[in-house]
Design an enzyme around this catalytic site. Structure first.
Site, PDB file in Angstrom:
ATOM      1  CB  SER A  50      -7.575  43.672  31.053  1.00  0.00           C
ATOM      2  OG  SER A  50      -7.361  44.497  29.923  1.00  0.00           O
ATOM      3  CG  ASP A 322     -13.745  42.199  25.379  1.00  0.00           C
ATOM      4  OD1 ASP A 322     -12.687  42.471  24.765  1.00  0.00           O
ATOM      5  OD2 ASP A 322     -13.808  42.145  26.631  1.00  0.00           O
ATOM      6  CG  HIS A 325      -9.764  42.283  26.700  1.00  0.00           C
ATOM      7  ND1 HIS A 325     -10.939  42.881  27.091  1.00  0.00           N
ATOM      8  CD2 HIS A 325      -8.778  42.870  27.412  1.00  0.00           C
ATOM      9  CE1 HIS A 325     -10.682  43.796  28.016  1.00  0.00           C
ATOM     10  NE2 HIS A 325      -9.369  43.823  28.226  1.00  0.00           N
TER      11      HIS A 325
END
Ligand SMILES: *[C@@H]1O[C@H](CO)[C@@H](O)[C@H](O)[C@H]1NC(C)=O
Ligand SMILES: *[C@@H]1O[C@H](CO)[C@@H](O)[C@H](O)[C@H]1NC(C)=O
Ligand SMILES: *[C@@H]1O[C@H](CO)[C@@H](O)[C@H](O)[C@H]1NC(C)=O
Ligand SMILES: *[C@@H]1O[C@H](CO)[C@@H](O)[C@H](O)[C@H]1NC(C)=O
Ligand SMILES: *[C@@H]1O[C@H](CO)[C@@H](O)[C@H](O)[C@H]1NC(C)=O
Length: 349
Positions: A50, A322, A325
Site C-alpha cells: 500500500s 491513517d 500510511h
C-alpha cells in the site's frame, strides 16, 4: 446477470478513461517543474504494497476507494492509501516521468500510455502470502515477466528502475497470527532471504537499477504507538531487518560490480522528519507527527452511515494519514529529506 454487471463496470471504466479521471494518473501538475533526466531511467516498475499501490485493488474492495481517501489528490478516492499522492508518485517525479499506470488498467489504455513503466504494487501484500487474495512479490514479478518481449523489450529494461517496496505486512500478519515475538528474528531472516531471491530475479530479467526502501520505523506507526511514543521493541526488530537487508544489498552489488541495487533509507528519513524542529529546512515541521489526520476506522461507516472516523482540519499539517500510511505531505517531506543523495544514487545507470 453477471455479464450485465460486468458491462456496467466496463462502461464506468470507459467513461472514466474518456473523462481522464482514471486513478489520477495524469499528474503533470506534479511534474511540470521537473525536467526529464536524459541519462537516467526512463521507466519505473513498482513491486510492493500500500505504500506504493496506485490503484491495483479492484473497486470497492479496499478503503483506498472510499471517502476520505484521495481528498487532497485527485480530490476523490483513487485507490491510493493516503489523502493524496504516495511513494510511487514521488519517485516518478524524482525520475522526471509520469506515474506509471497500475497493472489493473493496462488493457484499457493504449500502449503509448504504458511507456513510463507499470505498477504491480498491491495494498496488503508481503514477500510471503498475507491475505488470500493479495498477490505476493513472487506473483507480482511473474506478472511483470509475462509482459516482457510483448509490451517491454530488453532495451527498455536497461533504461529502467524497479522499486521493491515492502513495508511490513509480513510482520503485521505474523503478529496477527499471535506468533511469538521471541521467534520473530528467525522470521525476519526468512523475509530478507526471500527478498534477496526477488531482487536477484528482477535483475536477471534485465532491470538495470533496483531500489529497495529500508523498513520504516514500524514502532512509530500510529497503530503501534502508545502514550510513551514509539514502540522501541518493534523498532529494534526493524533495525535487525534493515541490517540484514544492507548485507544482502552489499553482497548483490559486489556480485554485479555495479551499484545496481540501492537502499532508499526510509528508516532514517522518517525519524528525521519526526524530529525536525527546523534544522531540516527540506522537511516540513509536524507539530504532532505521530497523530494521524484520519483517526478511528478511516474510510468506514456504521449501519446508520455515520463515519467511524474523525478527520483533522488540514491534512497538510499531519505526517500520518491513517494508522499506517503517511499523508501526501508526509511523503513529500520524506522524499525532500532523501533529496539529492537519492537522486545521485538512482539517476546514474
Ligand atoms: C506466493 O503466492 C503463491 C500463490 O499463492 C504461492 O504459490 C507462493 O508460494 C507464494 N510465494 C511465497 C514466497 O510465499
Ligand atoms: C490472537 O489473540 C487475540 C487476543 O487474544 C484473539 O482475539 C485472536 O482471535 C487471536 N488470533 C488468532 C489468529 O489466533
Ligand atoms: C511494544 O509492543 C510490544 C509487543 O506488542 C508490547 O508488549 C509492549 O508493551 C509495547 N511497548 C510499548 C511501550 O508500548
Ligand atoms: C566481493 O566479494 C569477494 C569474494 O567474496 C571478496 O573477496 C571481495 O572483497 C568483495 N568485495 C567487496 C568490495 O566487498
Ligand atoms: C567483476 O569484476 C571482476 C574483476 O574486476 C571480474 O573478474 C568479474 O568478471 C566481474 N563480474 C561481473 C559480473 O561483471
Amino acid at each position: 446477470m453477471d455479464s450485465l454487471i460486468k458491462l456496467f463496470f466496463l462502461i464506468l471504466l470507459i467513461s472514466s478513461l474518456i473523462f481522464g479521471k482514471i486513478n489520477g494518473v495524469e499528474i503533470s501538475s506534479l511534474n511540470h517543474h521537473h525536467h526529464r533526466h536524459l541519462s537516467g531511467p526512463k521507466k519505473l516498475f513498482v513491486f510492493g504494497d500500500s505504500y506504493a499501490d496506485t490503484g491495483n485493488i479492484k473497486k470497492p474492495h479496499a478503503v483506498s476507494w472510499r471517502v476520505p481517501y484521495g481528498i487532497t489528490f485527485p480530490g476523490k478516492p483513487s485507490g491510493r492509501f493516503s489523502d493524496g499522492r504516495v511513494s510511487t508518485d514521488f519517485l516518478a517525479r524524482l525520475l522526471g516521468i509520469k506515474t506509471p499506470f497500475a497493472y489493473l488498467w493496462k488493457d484499457y489504455v493504449g500502449k503509448e500510455r504504458l511507456r513510463y513503466g507499470m505498477n504491480f504494487a498491491y495494498g496488503g501484500t508481503g514477500v510471503f502470502n498475507t491475505k488470500s487474495t493479495s498477490p505476493n512479490m513472487t506473483i507480482q514479478i511473474n506478472l511483470f515477466e509475462q509482459l516482457l518481449g510483448d509490451i517491454y523489450s530488453q532495451s527498455d529494461l536497461s533504461f529502467s528502475l524497479a522499486l521493491v517496496s515492502v513495508a511490513g505486512n509480513d510482520y503485521s500478519n505474523y503478529l496477527a497470527l499471535n506468533r511469538s515475538i521471541a521467534a520473530l528474528p528467525i522470521f525476519i531472516k526468512q523475509v530478507v532471504d526471500q527478498t534477496e531471491l526477488n531482487l536477484r530475479r528482477i535483475h536477471v530479467l534485465g532491470v538495470k537499477k533496483i531500489a529497495i526502501p529500508s523498513l520504516q520505523p514500524l514502532g512509530c506507526l500510529p497503530l503501534y504507538t502508545s502514550s510513551q511514543g514509539c514502540n522501541e521493541t518493534y523498532n529494534a526488530l526493524v533495525n535487525y531487518h534493515n541490517s540484514l537487508l544492507e548485507q544482502v544489498v552489499a553482497k548483490l552489488n559486489n556480485e554485479t560490480n555495479h551499484s545496481t541495487f540501492a537502499i532508499i533509507d526510509f528508516y532514517n528519513a522518517f525519524l528525521t522528519v519526526f524530529k525536525n524542529k527546523g534544522e531540516n529546512p527540506e522537511s516540513k515541521m509536524f507539530e504532532t507527527p505521530l497523530k494521524p489526520c484520519c483517526e478511528g476506522s478511516c474510510g468506514n461507516v456504521d449501519e446508520k452511515d455515520a463515519n467511524k472516523y474523525t478527520l483533522c482540519d488540514d491534512p497538510e499539517s499531519a505526517f500520518f494519514w491513517d494508522g499506517l500510511h503517511p499523508t501526501q505531505q508526509g511523503w513529500e517531506s520524506i522524499y525532500s529529506v532523501l533529496g539529492k543523495a537519492l537522486s545521485a544514487s538512482l539517476l546514474k545507470l
